[in-house]
Design a protein around this motif. Structure first.
Motif, short mmCIF file in Angstrom:
data_model
loop_
_atom_site.label_atom_id
_atom_site.label_comp_id
_atom_site.label_asym_id
_atom_site.label_seq_id
_atom_site.Cartn_x
_atom_site.Cartn_y
_atom_site.Cartn_z
N ALA A 153 4.38 11.07 -15.41
CA ALA A 153 4.57 9.78 -16.09
C ALA A 153 4.95 8.67 -15.12
O ALA A 153 4.34 7.60 -15.09
CB ALA A 153 5.63 9.92 -17.18
N ALA A 154 5.99 8.91 -14.29
CA ALA A 154 6.45 7.87 -13.37
C ALA A 154 5.37 7.54 -12.34
O ALA A 154 5.14 6.37 -12.00
CB ALA A 154 7.73 8.31 -12.67
N TYR A 155 4.67 8.56 -11.85
CA TYR A 155 3.62 8.35 -10.86
C TYR A 155 2.48 7.54 -11.46
O TYR A 155 1.97 6.61 -10.81
CB TYR A 155 3.10 9.70 -10.36
CG TYR A 155 2.10 9.60 -9.24
CD1 TYR A 155 2.52 9.54 -7.92
CD2 TYR A 155 0.73 9.57 -9.50
CE1 TYR A 155 1.60 9.45 -6.87
CE2 TYR A 155 -0.19 9.48 -8.47
CZ TYR A 155 0.25 9.42 -7.17
OH TYR A 155 -0.66 9.32 -6.16
N VAL A 156 2.10 7.84 -12.69
CA VAL A 156 1.00 7.12 -13.34
C VAL A 156 1.41 5.68 -13.62
O VAL A 156 0.60 4.75 -13.46
CB VAL A 156 0.58 7.84 -14.63
CG1 VAL A 156 -0.42 7.00 -15.42
CG2 VAL A 156 -0.03 9.20 -14.31
N LYS B 297 -0.54 2.46 -12.29
CA LYS B 297 -1.00 1.38 -13.15
C LYS B 297 -0.51 0.03 -12.66
O LYS B 297 -1.24 -0.96 -12.65
CB LYS B 297 -0.54 1.62 -14.59
CG LYS B 297 -1.28 2.74 -15.30
CD LYS B 297 -0.66 3.04 -16.66
CE LYS B 297 -0.70 1.85 -17.58
NZ LYS B 297 -0.12 2.17 -18.91
N ALA B 298 0.77 -0.02 -12.22
CA ALA B 298 1.33 -1.27 -11.73
C ALA B 298 0.61 -1.72 -10.46
O ALA B 298 0.33 -2.92 -10.28
CB ALA B 298 2.83 -1.10 -11.48
N GLU B 299 0.31 -0.78 -9.57
CA GLU B 299 -0.40 -1.12 -8.34
C GLU B 299 -1.80 -1.65 -8.64
O GLU B 299 -2.25 -2.63 -8.03
CB GLU B 299 -0.50 0.12 -7.44
CG GLU B 299 0.83 0.53 -6.82
CD GLU B 299 0.70 1.81 -6.01
OE1 GLU B 299 -0.43 2.34 -5.91
OE2 GLU B 299 1.73 2.28 -5.49
N ARG B 300 -2.48 -1.01 -9.61
CA ARG B 300 -3.81 -1.47 -9.98
C ARG B 300 -3.76 -2.85 -10.61
O ARG B 300 -4.62 -3.70 -10.34
CB ARG B 300 -4.47 -0.47 -10.94
CG ARG B 300 -4.93 0.81 -10.25
CD ARG B 300 -5.54 1.79 -11.25
NE ARG B 300 -6.68 1.23 -11.93
CZ ARG B 300 -7.93 1.26 -11.48
NH1 ARG B 300 -8.18 1.81 -10.29
NH2 ARG B 300 -8.92 0.74 -12.17
N ALA B 301 -2.76 -3.10 -11.45
CA ALA B 301 -2.63 -4.41 -12.09
C ALA B 301 -2.35 -5.49 -11.05
O ALA B 301 -2.91 -6.59 -11.10
CB ALA B 301 -1.51 -4.37 -13.13
N ALA B 302 -1.49 -5.16 -10.07
CA ALA B 302 -1.18 -6.13 -9.01
C ALA B 302 -2.41 -6.41 -8.16
O ALA B 302 -2.67 -7.56 -7.77
CB ALA B 302 -0.04 -5.60 -8.14
N ALA B 303 -3.19 -5.36 -7.88
CA ALA B 303 -4.40 -5.54 -7.08
C ALA B 303 -5.41 -6.41 -7.83
O ALA B 303 -6.04 -7.29 -7.23
CB ALA B 303 -5.01 -4.18 -6.75
N ARG B 304 -5.55 -6.18 -9.14
CA ARG B 304 -6.48 -7.00 -9.93
C ARG B 304 -6.03 -8.46 -9.97
O ARG B 304 -6.84 -9.38 -9.87
CB ARG B 304 -6.61 -6.44 -11.35
CG ARG B 304 -7.47 -5.20 -11.44
CD ARG B 304 -7.87 -4.95 -12.89
NE ARG B 304 -6.70 -4.72 -13.72
CZ ARG B 304 -6.17 -3.53 -13.96
NH1 ARG B 304 -6.71 -2.45 -13.40
NH2 ARG B 304 -5.12 -3.39 -14.74
N ALA B 305 -4.70 -8.66 -10.12
CA ALA B 305 -4.17 -10.03 -10.16
C ALA B 305 -4.43 -10.74 -8.84
O ALA B 305 -4.80 -11.92 -8.81
CB ALA B 305 -2.68 -10.00 -10.48
N ALA B 306 -4.25 -10.01 -7.74
CA ALA B 306 -4.50 -10.61 -6.42
C ALA B 306 -5.98 -10.95 -6.25
O ALA B 306 -6.32 -12.01 -5.71
CB ALA B 306 -4.04 -9.65 -5.33
N GLU B 307 -6.86 -10.07 -6.71
CA GLU B 307 -8.29 -10.33 -6.62
C GLU B 307 -8.67 -11.54 -7.46
O GLU B 307 -9.48 -12.39 -7.02
CB GLU B 307 -9.07 -9.10 -7.10
CG GLU B 307 -8.99 -7.91 -6.14
CD GLU B 307 -9.64 -6.67 -6.72
OE1 GLU B 307 -10.12 -6.74 -7.88
OE2 GLU B 307 -9.65 -5.63 -6.04
#
Length: 236
Positions: free
Chosen positions: A195-198, A202-212
Motif C-alpha cells: 500500500a505505502a509503496y503504491v 502514484k504520487a511520483e507519477r502524478a508529480a511527473a505528469r504535472a511537470a510534463e
C-alpha cells in the motif's frame, strides 16, 4: 498455513479434455524455500468414446519412449482423481497449482477433478509460470519462451515428456524465479504490504505528469510569443 507450490504436468492425446484423454499427470510439491516435499503421478485409462487428435498422435510417434511410459500400469480416472484430491488436501500447506502453461495443464486437471472427484482442491485458479516470467523479464508474452529466460533459473533436470520428470523440472524453475523476485523486492525495499509503496508510486507519477504539463504549457506560451505580430515603425 503457508502456501506450497504444486507443480503439475499433464500429458494428453489431444488439446482438450472430453474428446481427448489425459494419458498421465504428475505433481511435484515444493515449499517456498524450494524444498521438494511430495510427489504424485499416475497413468490413466483412456476416456470411453474419446480418440487421439491426429496432430497430437503424429507428435507422439516421435516420442515412443515417453508414450510407452504413459501406457504402463494405467488406472481408471474414477479411481485416481478422488485419490489425488485427497492427497492434495492432506498436504502440509495451502496448495497452489503451478504449471507452464497453466492454461493447458489446469484445463485438463480441473475437468478431470470435477468429472471424477466432484471437486477441485485448487479452487478455480492456477499460477502460470509463463505469465510470471513475462512480468520478471519484460518480454512480450508470446516471446516469453524457455530459451529466452535466464539460464541461471534452470536446474539440471531432464525434459523427457514423462509427467513426473517435467513436473520436477518446472517446479524447480518456478522456485528459482520466485526466489529471484523476493530478493529483488528486498533490494528495492518493497515489503509484503504494497500500500505505502503504491501510494508513493502514484504520487511520483502524478508529480511527473504535472511537470510534463507545466513544461508543455511553458513551451506553448513561448511559441505563442514567437508567433505574435511583428512590430513595425508605424506601430510606434
Amino acid at each position: 498455513m503457508a502456501e506450497i507450490f504444486v507443480s503439475t504436468d499433464v500429458e494428453a492425446d489431444g488439446p482438450i479434455p472430453g474428446p481427448h484423454s489425459m494419458l498421465s499427470f504428475a505433481s511435484a510439491v515444493y515449499t517456498q524455500e524450494k524444498e521438494l516435499i511430495a510427489t504424485y503421478s499416475a497413468n490413466l485409462e483412456l476416456l470411453p468414446g474419446a480418440a487421439g487428435h491426429p496432430e497430437t498422435m503424429r507428435w507422439w510417434k516421435s516420442e515412443p519412449a515417453a508414450w510407452a511410459a504413459h501406457r504402463e500400469n494405467v488406472r481408471p480416472p474414477e479411481e485416481v482423481m478422488p485419490e489425488y484430491a485427497k492427497w492434495v488436501e492432506a498436504l502440509p500447506g495451502k496448495p497452489v497449482f503451478v504449471a507452464y502453461p497453466a492454461g493447458f495443464d489446469f484445463t485438463y486437471m480441473f475437468w478431470y477433478l470435477m468429472r471424477f472427484a466432484g471437486c477441485c482442491p485448487f479452487s478455480w485458479s492456477a499460477l502460470d509460470i509463463k505469465t510470471f516470467a513475462m512480468s520478471l523479464t519484460g518480454l512480450p508474452y508470446r516471446k516469453t519462451v524457455k530459451p529466452r529466460l535466464p539460464q541461471a533459473w534452470f536446474e539440471d533436470f531432464p525434459h523427457t515428456h514423462v509427467a513426473l520428470d517435467d513436473a520436477l523440472e518446472q517446479g524447480a524453475l518456478f522456485c528459482n524465479m520466485w526466489t529471484f523476485w523476493k530478493e529483488q523486492r528486498e533490494r528495492l525495499g518493497i515489503g509484503e504490504d504494497l500500500a505505502a509503496y503504491v501510494e508513493a508510486w502514484k504520487a511520483e507519477r502524478a508529480a511527473a505528469r504535472a511537470a510534463e504539463e507545466a513544461e508543455a504549457e511553458a513551451l506553448a506560451a513561448a511559441a505563442a510569443v514567437a508567433d505574435g505580430p511583428a512590430v513595425t515603425s508605424g506601430d510606434k
